[in-house]
Design a protein around this motif. Structure first.
Motif, PDB file in Angstrom:
ATOM      1  N   THR A   1      15.612  11.234  -5.001  1.00  0.00           N
ATOM      2  CA  THR A   1      14.736  10.743  -6.067  1.00  0.00           C
ATOM      3  C   THR A   1      14.009   9.475  -5.667  1.00  0.00           C
ATOM      4  OG1 THR A   1      16.541   9.478  -7.043  1.00  0.00           O
ATOM      5  CG2 THR A   1      16.193  11.728  -7.870  1.00  0.00           C
ATOM      6  N   ARG A   2      14.311   8.908  -4.507  1.00  0.00           N
ATOM      7  CA  ARG A   2      13.656   7.672  -4.077  1.00  0.00           C
ATOM      8  C   ARG A   2      12.194   7.957  -3.744  1.00  0.00           C
ATOM      9  NH1 ARG A   2      15.898   3.595   0.542  1.00  0.00           N
ATOM     10  NH2 ARG A   2      14.195   2.116   0.370  1.00  0.00           N
ATOM     11  N   ALA A   3      11.302   7.202  -4.369  1.00  0.00           N
ATOM     12  CA  ALA A   3       9.862   7.435  -4.193  1.00  0.00           C
ATOM     13  C   ALA A   3       9.338   6.661  -2.996  1.00  0.00           C
ATOM     14  CB  ALA A   3       9.115   7.018  -5.442  1.00  0.00           C
ATOM     15  N   GLU A   4       8.337   7.210  -2.355  1.00  0.00           N
ATOM     16  CA  GLU A   4       7.657   6.487  -1.285  1.00  0.00           C
ATOM     17  C   GLU A   4       6.755   5.428  -1.902  1.00  0.00           C
ATOM     18  OE1 GLU A   4       5.594   8.935   1.483  1.00  0.00           O
ATOM     19  OE2 GLU A   4       7.121  10.486   1.423  1.00  0.00           O
ATOM     20  N   HIS A   5       6.408   4.429  -1.086  1.00  0.00           N
ATOM     21  CA  HIS A   5       5.478   3.409  -1.571  1.00  0.00           C
ATOM     22  C   HIS A   5       4.100   4.017  -1.717  1.00  0.00           C
ATOM     23  CE1 HIS A   5       7.947  -0.154  -1.481  1.00  0.00           C
ATOM     24  NE2 HIS A   5       8.494   0.279  -0.353  1.00  0.00           N
ATOM     25  N   ARG A   6       3.489   3.732  -2.860  1.00  0.00           N
ATOM     26  CA  ARG A   6       2.121   4.159  -3.095  1.00  0.00           C
ATOM     27  C   ARG A   6       1.332   2.915  -3.449  1.00  0.00           C
ATOM     28  NH1 ARG A   6       2.262   8.957  -7.232  1.00  0.00           N
ATOM     29  NH2 ARG A   6       0.085   9.037  -6.635  1.00  0.00           N
ATOM     30  N   PHE A   7       0.119   2.819  -2.931  1.00  0.00           N
ATOM     31  CA  PHE A   7      -0.709   1.639  -3.137  1.00  0.00           C
ATOM     32  C   PHE A   7      -1.994   2.022  -3.855  1.00  0.00           C
ATOM     33  CE2 PHE A   7       1.781   0.911   0.718  1.00  0.00           C
ATOM     34  CZ  PHE A   7       2.427  -0.255   0.379  1.00  0.00           C
ATOM     35  N   HIS A   8      -2.445   1.123  -4.739  1.00  0.00           N
ATOM     36  CA  HIS A   8      -3.686   1.330  -5.490  1.00  0.00           C
ATOM     37  C   HIS A   8      -4.532   0.070  -5.391  1.00  0.00           C
ATOM     38  CE1 HIS A   8      -0.941   4.273  -7.265  1.00  0.00           C
ATOM     39  NE2 HIS A   8      -2.032   4.997  -7.461  1.00  0.00           N
ATOM     40  N   ASN A   9      -5.843   0.260  -5.304  1.00  0.00           N
ATOM     41  CA  ASN A   9      -6.756  -0.888  -5.273  1.00  0.00           C
ATOM     42  C   ASN A   9      -7.032  -1.340  -6.708  1.00  0.00           C
ATOM     43  OD1 ASN A   9      -8.740   0.819  -6.324  1.00  0.00           O
ATOM     44  ND2 ASN A   9      -9.801   1.067  -4.385  1.00  0.00           N
ATOM     45  N   PRO A  10      -7.760  -2.440  -6.909  1.00  0.00           N
ATOM     46  CA  PRO A  10      -8.004  -2.931  -8.275  1.00  0.00           C
ATOM     47  C   PRO A  10      -8.749  -1.957  -9.181  1.00  0.00           C
ATOM     48  CG  PRO A  10      -8.477  -4.662  -6.697  1.00  0.00           C
ATOM     49  CD  PRO A  10      -8.228  -3.406  -5.907  1.00  0.00           C
ATOM     50  N   GLN A  11      -9.471  -1.012  -8.602  1.00  0.00           N
ATOM     51  CA  GLN A  11     -10.178  -0.020  -9.422  1.00  0.00           C
ATOM     52  C   GLN A  11      -9.274   1.142  -9.803  1.00  0.00           C
ATOM     53  OE1 GLN A  11     -11.568  -1.254  -6.440  1.00  0.00           O
ATOM     54  NE2 GLN A  11     -12.742  -2.735  -7.606  1.00  0.00           N
ATOM     55  N   GLY A  12      -8.042   1.201  -9.240  1.00  0.00           N
ATOM     56  CA  GLY A  12      -7.099   2.256  -9.582  1.00  0.00           C
ATOM     57  C   GLY A  12      -7.052   3.400  -8.596  1.00  0.00           C
ATOM     58  N   ALA A  13      -7.888   3.386  -7.574  1.00  0.00           N
ATOM     59  CA  ALA A  13      -7.894   4.457  -6.580  1.00  0.00           C
ATOM     60  C   ALA A  13      -6.717   4.274  -5.626  1.00  0.00           C
ATOM     61  CB  ALA A  13      -9.199   4.458  -5.800  1.00  0.00           C
ATOM     62  N   GLU A  14      -6.080   5.383  -5.255  1.00  0.00           N
ATOM     63  CA  GLU A  14      -4.960   5.303  -4.315  1.00  0.00           C
ATOM     64  C   GLU A  14      -5.498   5.049  -2.908  1.00  0.00           C
ATOM     65  OE1 GLU A  14      -0.956   7.744  -3.035  1.00  0.00           O
ATOM     66  OE2 GLU A  14      -2.144   8.422  -4.726  1.00  0.00           O
ATOM     67  N   VAL A  15      -4.851   4.117  -2.206  1.00  0.00           N
ATOM     68  CA  VAL A  15      -5.208   3.792  -0.828  1.00  0.00           C
ATOM     69  C   VAL A  15      -3.971   3.949   0.038  1.00  0.00           C
ATOM     70  CG1 VAL A  15      -7.128   2.265  -1.432  1.00  0.00           C
ATOM     71  CG2 VAL A  15      -4.839   1.321  -1.245  1.00  0.00           C
ATOM     72  N   LYS A  16      -4.168   3.942   1.360  1.00  0.00           N
ATOM     73  CA  LYS A  16      -3.064   4.249   2.271  1.00  0.00           C
ATOM     74  C   LYS A  16      -2.143   3.078   2.560  1.00  0.00           C
ATOM     75  CE  LYS A  16      -5.671   7.885   4.510  1.00  0.00           C
ATOM     76  NZ  LYS A  16      -6.329   8.348   5.716  1.00  0.00           N
ATOM     77  N   THR A  17      -2.682   1.864   2.628  1.00  0.00           N
ATOM     78  CA  THR A  17      -1.862   0.724   3.027  1.00  0.00           C
ATOM     79  C   THR A  17      -1.924  -0.402   2.001  1.00  0.00           C
ATOM     80  OG1 THR A  17      -3.624  -0.421   4.217  1.00  0.00           O
ATOM     81  CG2 THR A  17      -2.364   1.221   5.466  1.00  0.00           C
ATOM     82  N   ARG A  18      -0.954  -1.303   2.105  1.00  0.00           N
ATOM     83  CA  ARG A  18      -0.919  -2.476   1.233  1.00  0.00           C
ATOM     84  C   ARG A  18      -2.140  -3.360   1.493  1.00  0.00           C
ATOM     85  NH1 ARG A  18       0.601  -7.747   0.841  1.00  0.00           N
ATOM     86  NH2 ARG A  18       1.839  -8.330  -0.944  1.00  0.00           N
ATOM     87  N   ASP A  19      -2.536  -3.486   2.752  1.00  0.00           N
ATOM     88  CA  ASP A  19      -3.708  -4.300   3.082  1.00  0.00           C
ATOM     89  C   ASP A  19      -4.972  -3.781   2.411  1.00  0.00           C
ATOM     90  OD1 ASP A  19      -2.199  -6.031   4.595  1.00  0.00           O
ATOM     91  OD2 ASP A  19      -2.607  -4.994   6.479  1.00  0.00           O
ATOM     92  N   GLU A  20      -5.126  -2.464   2.378  1.00  0.00           N
ATOM     93  CA  GLU A  20      -6.293  -1.883   1.698  1.00  0.00           C
ATOM     94  C   GLU A  20      -6.233  -2.152   0.189  1.00  0.00           C
ATOM     95  OE1 GLU A  20      -7.803   2.099   3.839  1.00  0.00           O
ATOM     96  OE2 GLU A  20      -5.707   2.171   3.201  1.00  0.00           O
ATOM     97  N   ALA A  21      -5.036  -2.157  -0.372  1.00  0.00           N
ATOM     98  CA  ALA A  21      -4.880  -2.380  -1.813  1.00  0.00           C
ATOM     99  C   ALA A  21      -5.315  -3.786  -2.212  1.00  0.00           C
ATOM    100  CB  ALA A  21      -3.436  -2.138  -2.227  1.00  0.00           C
ATOM    101  N   PHE A  22      -5.044  -4.765  -1.341  1.00  0.00           N
ATOM    102  CA  PHE A  22      -5.347  -6.149  -1.691  1.00  0.00           C
ATOM    103  C   PHE A  22      -6.604  -6.689  -1.023  1.00  0.00           C
ATOM    104  CE2 PHE A  22      -0.881  -5.738  -2.750  1.00  0.00           C
ATOM    105  CZ  PHE A  22      -0.884  -6.247  -4.030  1.00  0.00           C
TER     106      PHE A  22
END
Length: 148
Positions: free
Chosen positions: A12-33
């Motif tokens: 049940t452990r989820a993988e990390h998922r990242f979202h940018n400020p507009q809510g779109a899913e991105v691949k990395t933490r750097d892209e999210a911020f």
């Protein structure tokens, strides 16, 4: 007899998922911020409607403010009616526990060139204070309702 607990990944452990400020899913933490390249100054500006009343006149005010600051920094807008020489372009100010709006005349006529509106917050949402022309800020009393 001893037993050792083995660390296993829980199904049940989820993988990390990242979202940018507009809510779109991105691949990395750097892209999210990361700061988006297509953000303009308008993206940090919202309109706020105010109505100044002094008993005999009513000014219709549409101020543009930066919602990411406090007090809200006034970045532009207009006073569109109720004042001689309308419209007036708002040149600056702030809205918070107190209010200050500075504007210059953009319309025609033999009216003052600038207006300054100041006041203190009161409940229900409004500001009580004074305004004046050409450098003065205390010539006339007002109550400015917050319509946002």
């Amino acid at each position: 007899m001893t037993t050792q607990a083995r660390r296993q990944k829980s199904p049940t452990r989820a993988e990390h998922r990242f979202h940018n400020p507009q809510g779109a899913e991105v691949k990395t933490r750097d892209e999210a911020f990361a700061a988006p390249a297509d953000v303009s100054a308008e993206a940090v500006s919202v309109e706020c409607k105010l109505e100044l009343n002094n008993g005999t006149v009513t000014f219709a005010i549409t101020a543009k403010v930066n919602p990411n600051t406090h007090p809200y920094v006034v970045t532009g807008g207009q006073i569109t009616s109720g004042i001689c020489g309308a419209p007036w372009d708002i040149t600056g100010g702030f809205i918070g526990d107190s209010i200050r709006i500075d504007a210059k005349r953009a319309g025609q006529g033999s009216c003052a060139n600038t207006v300054t509106i100041v006041g203190e917050y009161q409940n229900p949402p409004a500001y009580r204070g004074t305004y004046g022309f050409d450098g003065a800020a205390s010539s006339f009393q007002h109550t400015t309702r917050y319509l946002c």
